[in-house]
Design a protein around this motif. Structure first.
Motif, PDB file in Angstrom:
ATOM      1  N   UNK A  44       0.840  -1.193   0.000  1.00  0.00           N
ATOM      2  CA  UNK A  44       0.000   0.000   0.000  1.00  0.00           C
ATOM      3  C   UNK A  44       0.878   1.247   0.000  1.00  0.00           C
ATOM      4  N   UNK A  45       1.045   1.850  -1.160  1.00  0.00           N
ATOM      5  CA  UNK A  45       1.833   3.084  -1.268  1.00  0.00           C
ATOM      6  C   UNK A  45       1.125   4.188  -0.487  1.00  0.00           C
ATOM      7  N   UNK A  46      -0.132   4.386  -0.828  1.00  0.00           N
ATOM      8  CA  UNK A  46      -0.960   5.358  -0.134  1.00  0.00           C
ATOM      9  C   UNK A  46      -1.974   4.538   0.653  1.00  0.00           C
ATOM     10  N   UNK A  47      -1.856   4.556   1.954  1.00  0.00           N
ATOM     11  CA  UNK A  47      -2.665   3.687   2.808  1.00  0.00           C
ATOM     12  C   UNK A  47      -4.046   4.264   3.114  1.00  0.00           C
ATOM     13  N   UNK A  48      -4.429   5.335   2.415  1.00  0.00           N
ATOM     14  CA  UNK A  48      -5.725   5.939   2.683  1.00  0.00           C
ATOM     15  C   UNK A  48      -6.842   5.019   2.186  1.00  0.00           C
ATOM     16  N   UNK A  49      -7.779   4.740   3.062  1.00  0.00           N
ATOM     17  CA  UNK A  49      -8.862   3.806   2.773  1.00  0.00           C
ATOM     18  C   UNK A  49      -9.836   4.413   1.763  1.00  0.00           C
ATOM     19  N   UNK A  50     -10.393   3.548   0.907  1.00  0.00           N
ATOM     20  CA  UNK A  50     -11.402   4.001  -0.047  1.00  0.00           C
ATOM     21  C   UNK A  50     -12.337   2.836  -0.354  1.00  0.00           C
ATOM     22  N   UNK A  51     -13.550   3.178  -0.748  1.00  0.00           N
ATOM     23  CA  UNK A  51     -14.538   2.159  -1.106  1.00  0.00           C
ATOM     24  C   UNK A  51     -14.046   1.384  -2.326  1.00  0.00           C
ATOM     25  N   UNK A  53     -11.494  -0.755  -2.140  1.00  0.00           N
ATOM     26  CA  UNK A  53     -10.107  -1.157  -1.855  1.00  0.00           C
ATOM     27  C   UNK A  53     -10.062  -2.656  -1.529  1.00  0.00           C
ATOM     28  N   UNK A  54      -9.133  -3.378  -2.147  1.00  0.00           N
ATOM     29  CA  UNK A  54      -8.940  -4.807  -1.894  1.00  0.00           C
ATOM     30  C   UNK A  54      -7.618  -4.971  -1.152  1.00  0.00           C
ATOM     31  N   UNK A  55      -7.637  -5.732  -0.058  1.00  0.00           N
ATOM     32  CA  UNK A  55      -6.435  -5.946   0.744  1.00  0.00           C
ATOM     33  C   UNK A  55      -6.257  -7.442   0.964  1.00  0.00           C
ATOM     34  N   UNK A  56      -5.062  -7.929   0.663  1.00  0.00           N
ATOM     35  CA  UNK A  56      -4.724  -9.338   0.842  1.00  0.00           C
ATOM     36  C   UNK A  56      -3.833  -9.517   2.057  1.00  0.00           C
ATOM     37  N   UNK A  74     -16.137  -2.077   1.596  1.00  0.00           N
ATOM     38  CA  UNK A  74     -17.412  -1.944   0.886  1.00  0.00           C
ATOM     39  C   UNK A  74     -18.146  -0.637   1.196  1.00  0.00           C
ATOM     40  N   UNK A  75     -17.696   0.056   2.245  1.00  0.00           N
ATOM     41  CA  UNK A  75     -18.373   1.297   2.634  1.00  0.00           C
ATOM     42  C   UNK A  75     -17.377   2.164   3.393  1.00  0.00           C
ATOM     43  N   UNK A  76     -17.330   3.458   3.052  1.00  0.00           N
ATOM     44  CA  UNK A  76     -16.491   4.422   3.775  1.00  0.00           C
ATOM     45  C   UNK A  76     -17.279   5.712   3.948  1.00  0.00           C
ATOM     46  N   UNK A  77     -17.383   6.173   5.179  1.00  0.00           N
ATOM     47  CA  UNK A  77     -17.929   7.488   5.501  1.00  0.00           C
ATOM     48  C   UNK A  77     -16.819   8.166   6.305  1.00  0.00           C
ATOM     49  N   UNK A  78     -16.038   8.993   5.640  1.00  0.00           N
ATOM     50  CA  UNK A  78     -14.822   9.560   6.220  1.00  0.00           C
ATOM     51  C   UNK A  78     -15.004  10.036   7.659  1.00  0.00           C
ATOM     52  N   UNK A  79     -14.113   9.555   8.522  1.00  0.00           N
ATOM     53  CA  UNK A  79     -14.052   9.908   9.947  1.00  0.00           C
ATOM     54  C   UNK A  79     -15.311   9.510  10.727  1.00  0.00           C
ATOM     55  N   UNK A  80     -16.145   8.641  10.114  1.00  0.00           N
ATOM     56  CA  UNK A  80     -17.344   8.167  10.814  1.00  0.00           C
ATOM     57  C   UNK A  80     -17.421   6.652  10.854  1.00  0.00           C
ATOM     58  N   UNK A  84     -15.345  -3.570   6.265  1.00  0.00           N
ATOM     59  CA  UNK A  84     -14.558  -4.509   5.474  1.00  0.00           C
ATOM     60  C   UNK A  84     -15.307  -5.830   5.388  1.00  0.00           C
ATOM     61  N   UNK A  85     -15.281  -6.401   4.191  1.00  0.00           N
ATOM     62  CA  UNK A  85     -16.020  -7.619   3.876  1.00  0.00           C
ATOM     63  C   UNK A  85     -15.045  -8.656   3.343  1.00  0.00           C
ATOM     64  N   UNK A  86     -15.086  -9.859   3.908  1.00  0.00           N
ATOM     65  CA  UNK A  86     -14.189 -10.919   3.447  1.00  0.00           C
ATOM     66  C   UNK A  86     -14.607 -11.407   2.065  1.00  0.00           C
ATOM     67  N   UNK A  87     -13.651 -11.344   1.128  1.00  0.00           N
ATOM     68  CA  UNK A  87     -13.873 -11.893  -0.217  1.00  0.00           C
ATOM     69  C   UNK A  87     -13.397 -13.343  -0.268  1.00  0.00           C
ATOM     70  N   UNK A  88     -12.241 -13.609   0.373  1.00  0.00           N
ATOM     71  CA  UNK A  88     -11.682 -14.958   0.469  1.00  0.00           C
ATOM     72  C   UNK A  88     -11.143 -15.120   1.874  1.00  0.00           C
ATOM     73  N   UNK A  89     -11.321 -16.302   2.455  1.00  0.00           N
ATOM     74  CA  UNK A  89     -10.792 -16.538   3.787  1.00  0.00           C
ATOM     75  C   UNK A  89     -11.506 -17.673   4.489  1.00  0.00           C
TER      76      UNK A  89
END
Length: 156
Positions: A44-51, A53-56, A74-80, A84-89
């Motif tokens: 993650x170059x820029x670690x800022x979260x966004x709707x 975003x996929x993280x392994x 799956x959902x971001x409301x900045x500072x609120x 995160x939703x599991x896609x694989x696991x």
């Protein structure tokens, strides 16, 4: 069967500090028990979260067996809040809602995790025997680490 885990913790910090820490995937390994061998695999170059975003990750939830874990924001409301939703696991369902509520003492963080194990009846037995306790252990560990990081007088 879908289970739900809820946790709350008051942190002595401002909303910007709490948001920056929790919305960074790279900080998750800091609040996960070492025996889980939790490793963020996504660079993650820029670690800022966004709707979207996929993280392994790699994680060893049981007996040191390494598993792939992939989540999608799956959902971001900045500072609120964010989700995160599991896609694989290891779970049939893992949906983790993080909420941040500023107040006069700092920020109240709330976690609501809806989860379901695979394998139907066998998954339910595993839940009763060890999965529920393992999740309790993980969130208790996290609580203690966050207390040290944000609420310890020595860190003021």
């Amino acid at each position: 069967m879908v289970h739900q885990l809820k946790r709350e913790q008051q942190l002595d910090c401002d909303i910007e500090t709490a948001w920056k820490f929790f919305s960074s995937a790279n900080n998750l390994s800091k609040i996960t028990p070492k025996d889980m061998n939790f490793i963020v695999r996504t660079k993650l170059e820029n670690d800022e979260i966004y709707e979207g975003m996929i993280i392994d990750y790699y994680v060893s939830p049981l007996l040191g067996i390494k598993m792939d874990w992939q989540t999608k924001i799956t959902q971001v409301d900045q500072r609120r809040s964010f989700t995160d939703f599991q896609m694989k696991g290891p779970y049939k369902l893992w949906n983790h809602y993080h909420e941040f509520i500023p107040n006069e003492k700092g920020v109240l963080i709330k976690d609501t995790v809806d989860y379901e194990l695979p394998m139907g009846f066998l998954g339910e037995i595993a839940h009763k025997l060890f999965v529920k306790n393992k999740l309790e252990h993980i969130f208790s560990y996290r609580f203690n680490i966050l207390e040290e990081m944000f609420n310890s007088k020595k860190n003021k």
